[in-house]
Design a protein around this motif. Structure first.
Motif, PDB file in Angstrom:
ATOM      1  N   GLU A  45       0.825  -1.199   0.000  1.00  0.00           N
ATOM      2  CA  GLU A  45       0.000   0.000   0.000  1.00  0.00           C
ATOM      3  C   GLU A  45       0.864   1.255   0.000  1.00  0.00           C
ATOM      4  OE1 GLU A  45      -3.711  -0.926   2.730  1.00  0.00           O
ATOM      5  OE2 GLU A  45      -1.800  -1.309   3.768  1.00  0.00           O
ATOM      6  N   TYR A  46       0.296   2.339  -0.536  1.00  0.00           N
ATOM      7  CA  TYR A  46       1.001   3.616  -0.463  1.00  0.00           C
ATOM      8  C   TYR A  46       0.082   4.699   0.067  1.00  0.00           C
ATOM      9  CZ  TYR A  46      -1.175   5.002  -4.945  1.00  0.00           C
ATOM     10  OH  TYR A  46      -2.056   5.305  -5.953  1.00  0.00           O
ATOM     11  N   PHE A  47       0.716   5.668   0.748  1.00  0.00           N
ATOM     12  CA  PHE A  47       0.026   6.795   1.347  1.00  0.00           C
ATOM     13  C   PHE A  47       0.836   8.030   0.978  1.00  0.00           C
ATOM     14  CE2 PHE A  47      -0.190   2.978   3.885  1.00  0.00           C
ATOM     15  CZ  PHE A  47      -1.565   2.794   4.031  1.00  0.00           C
ATOM     16  N   GLN A  48       0.220   8.963   0.265  1.00  0.00           N
ATOM     17  CA  GLN A  48       1.004  10.098  -0.215  1.00  0.00           C
ATOM     18  C   GLN A  48       0.573  11.422   0.379  1.00  0.00           C
ATOM     19  OE1 GLN A  48       0.667  10.930  -4.466  1.00  0.00           O
ATOM     20  NE2 GLN A  48      -1.103   9.585  -4.540  1.00  0.00           N
ATOM     21  N   SER A  49       1.546  12.309   0.475  1.00  0.00           N
ATOM     22  CA  SER A  49       1.315  13.695   0.871  1.00  0.00           C
ATOM     23  C   SER A  49       2.121  14.556  -0.099  1.00  0.00           C
ATOM     24  CB  SER A  49       1.766  13.929   2.320  1.00  0.00           C
ATOM     25  OG  SER A  49       3.165  13.812   2.426  1.00  0.00           O
ATOM     26  N   TRP A  50       2.139  15.838   0.111  1.00  0.00           N
ATOM     27  CA  TRP A  50       2.815  16.696  -0.862  1.00  0.00           C
ATOM     28  C   TRP A  50       4.334  16.501  -0.852  1.00  0.00           C
ATOM     29  CZ3 TRP A  50       6.194  20.854  -0.354  1.00  0.00           C
ATOM     30  CH2 TRP A  50       6.440  21.293   0.950  1.00  0.00           C
ATOM     31  N   ARG A  51       4.918  16.050   0.250  1.00  0.00           N
ATOM     32  CA  ARG A  51       6.377  15.869   0.312  1.00  0.00           C
ATOM     33  C   ARG A  51       6.829  14.431   0.117  1.00  0.00           C
ATOM     34  NH1 ARG A  51       9.591  19.129   4.632  1.00  0.00           N
ATOM     35  NH2 ARG A  51      11.150  18.428   3.185  1.00  0.00           N
ATOM     36  N   THR A  52       6.080  13.467   0.623  1.00  0.00           N
ATOM     37  CA  THR A  52       6.517  12.075   0.553  1.00  0.00           C
ATOM     38  C   THR A  52       5.373  11.148   0.178  1.00  0.00           C
ATOM     39  OG1 THR A  52       6.057  11.656   2.888  1.00  0.00           O
ATOM     40  CG2 THR A  52       8.294  12.391   2.343  1.00  0.00           C
ATOM     41  N   THR A  53       5.750  10.007  -0.352  1.00  0.00           N
ATOM     42  CA  THR A  53       4.820   8.901  -0.558  1.00  0.00           C
ATOM     43  C   THR A  53       5.396   7.726   0.217  1.00  0.00           C
ATOM     44  OG1 THR A  53       4.170   9.689  -2.741  1.00  0.00           O
ATOM     45  CG2 THR A  53       3.762   7.366  -2.255  1.00  0.00           C
ATOM     46  N   ASN A  54       4.703   7.298   1.245  1.00  0.00           N
ATOM     47  CA  ASN A  54       5.148   6.187   2.076  1.00  0.00           C
ATOM     48  C   ASN A  54       4.540   4.893   1.561  1.00  0.00           C
ATOM     49  OD1 ASN A  54       6.633   7.780   4.018  1.00  0.00           O
ATOM     50  ND2 ASN A  54       4.644   8.552   4.637  1.00  0.00           N
ATOM     51  N   VAL A  55       5.394   3.889   1.400  1.00  0.00           N
ATOM     52  CA  VAL A  55       4.957   2.595   0.872  1.00  0.00           C
ATOM     53  C   VAL A  55       5.208   1.533   1.937  1.00  0.00           C
ATOM     54  CG1 VAL A  55       5.299   0.883  -0.948  1.00  0.00           C
ATOM     55  CG2 VAL A  55       5.482   3.324  -1.477  1.00  0.00           C
ATOM     56  N   HIS A  56       4.206   0.710   2.180  1.00  0.00           N
ATOM     57  CA  HIS A  56       4.293  -0.346   3.193  1.00  0.00           C
ATOM     58  C   HIS A  56       4.093  -1.704   2.535  1.00  0.00           C
ATOM     59  CE1 HIS A  56       2.431  -2.963   6.362  1.00  0.00           C
ATOM     60  NE2 HIS A  56       3.585  -2.636   6.913  1.00  0.00           N
ATOM     61  N   ASN A  57       4.985  -2.641   2.866  1.00  0.00           N
ATOM     62  CA  ASN A  57       4.843  -4.017   2.400  1.00  0.00           C
ATOM     63  C   ASN A  57       4.080  -4.812   3.450  1.00  0.00           C
ATOM     64  OD1 ASN A  57       5.004  -6.592   1.406  1.00  0.00           O
ATOM     65  ND2 ASN A  57       7.227  -6.756   1.524  1.00  0.00           N
ATOM     66  N   GLY A  58       2.794  -5.019   3.206  1.00  0.00           N
ATOM     67  CA  GLY A  58       1.971  -5.819   4.098  1.00  0.00           C
ATOM     68  C   GLY A  58       1.926  -7.278   3.687  1.00  0.00           C
ATOM     69  N   CYS A  59       2.763  -7.655   2.728  1.00  0.00           N
ATOM     70  CA  CYS A  59       2.807  -9.043   2.235  1.00  0.00           C
ATOM     71  C   CYS A  59       3.688  -9.900   3.143  1.00  0.00           C
ATOM     72  CB  CYS A  59       3.380  -9.092   0.820  1.00  0.00           C
ATOM     73  SG  CYS A  59       2.562  -8.032  -0.373  1.00  0.00           S
TER      74      CYS A  59
END
Length: 110
Positions: A45-59
Motif C-alpha cells: 500500500e502507499y500513502f502520499q502527501s505533498w512531500r513524501t509517498t510512504n509505501v508499506h509491504n503488508g505481504c
C-alpha cells in the motif's frame, strides 16, 4: 611524420567509434517506466502527501516496487522486506501524484 599520424589516428578512431557505440546504447536504454513489471500486489500500500509517498509491504514475501507518477517521473526500484516501509517523492506543489506501484527488478537500476 605522415606515417606516425596514421598510426595514431587509427587507435583514436577506434576509441571514438567504441565511445559513440556506447553512448548510443545508453541513449537507447529503456526508461524505468518501460522496465517496470506488473502492478504491485494489493498487500503493498502507499500513502502520499505533498512531500513524501510512504509505501508499506503488508505481504508475507519480499517485494521490489517502483512508483508511477502522473508525469512519468523516474522512481527508483526499492526492495521491501515483509512489514517494511520505504519513502518515495510526494506530489509536490505541481501535483505530480503517484498513480500506482509496479513491480521491478532492482538489478536493472529501475
Amino acid at each position: 611524420m605522415t606515417n606516425l599520424m596514421k598510426q595514431i589516428s587509427r587507435p583514436i578512431a577506434l576509441v571514438a567509434t567504441a565511445a559513440a557505440g556506447l553512448l548510443m546504447t545508453l541513449t537507447a536504454a529503456p526508461s524505468a517506466m518501460a522496465d517496470s513489471g506488473s502492478p504491485a500486489p494489493e498487500c503493498v500500500e502507499y500513502f502520499q502527501s505533498w512531500r513524501t509517498t510512504n509505501v508499506h509491504n503488508g505481504c508475507s514475501d519480499t517485494v521490489s516496487v517502483t512508483a508511477e507518477y502522473t508525469n512519468g517521473q523516474w522512481a527508483p526500484c526499492r526492495v521491501l522486506q515483509p512489514g517494511e516501509w520505504v519513502t518515495f517523492a510526494g506530489y509536490g506543489t505541481d501535483g505530480n501524484y503517484v498513480t500506482g506501484l509496479r513491480t521491478c527488478d532492482p538489478a536493472s537500476g529501475a
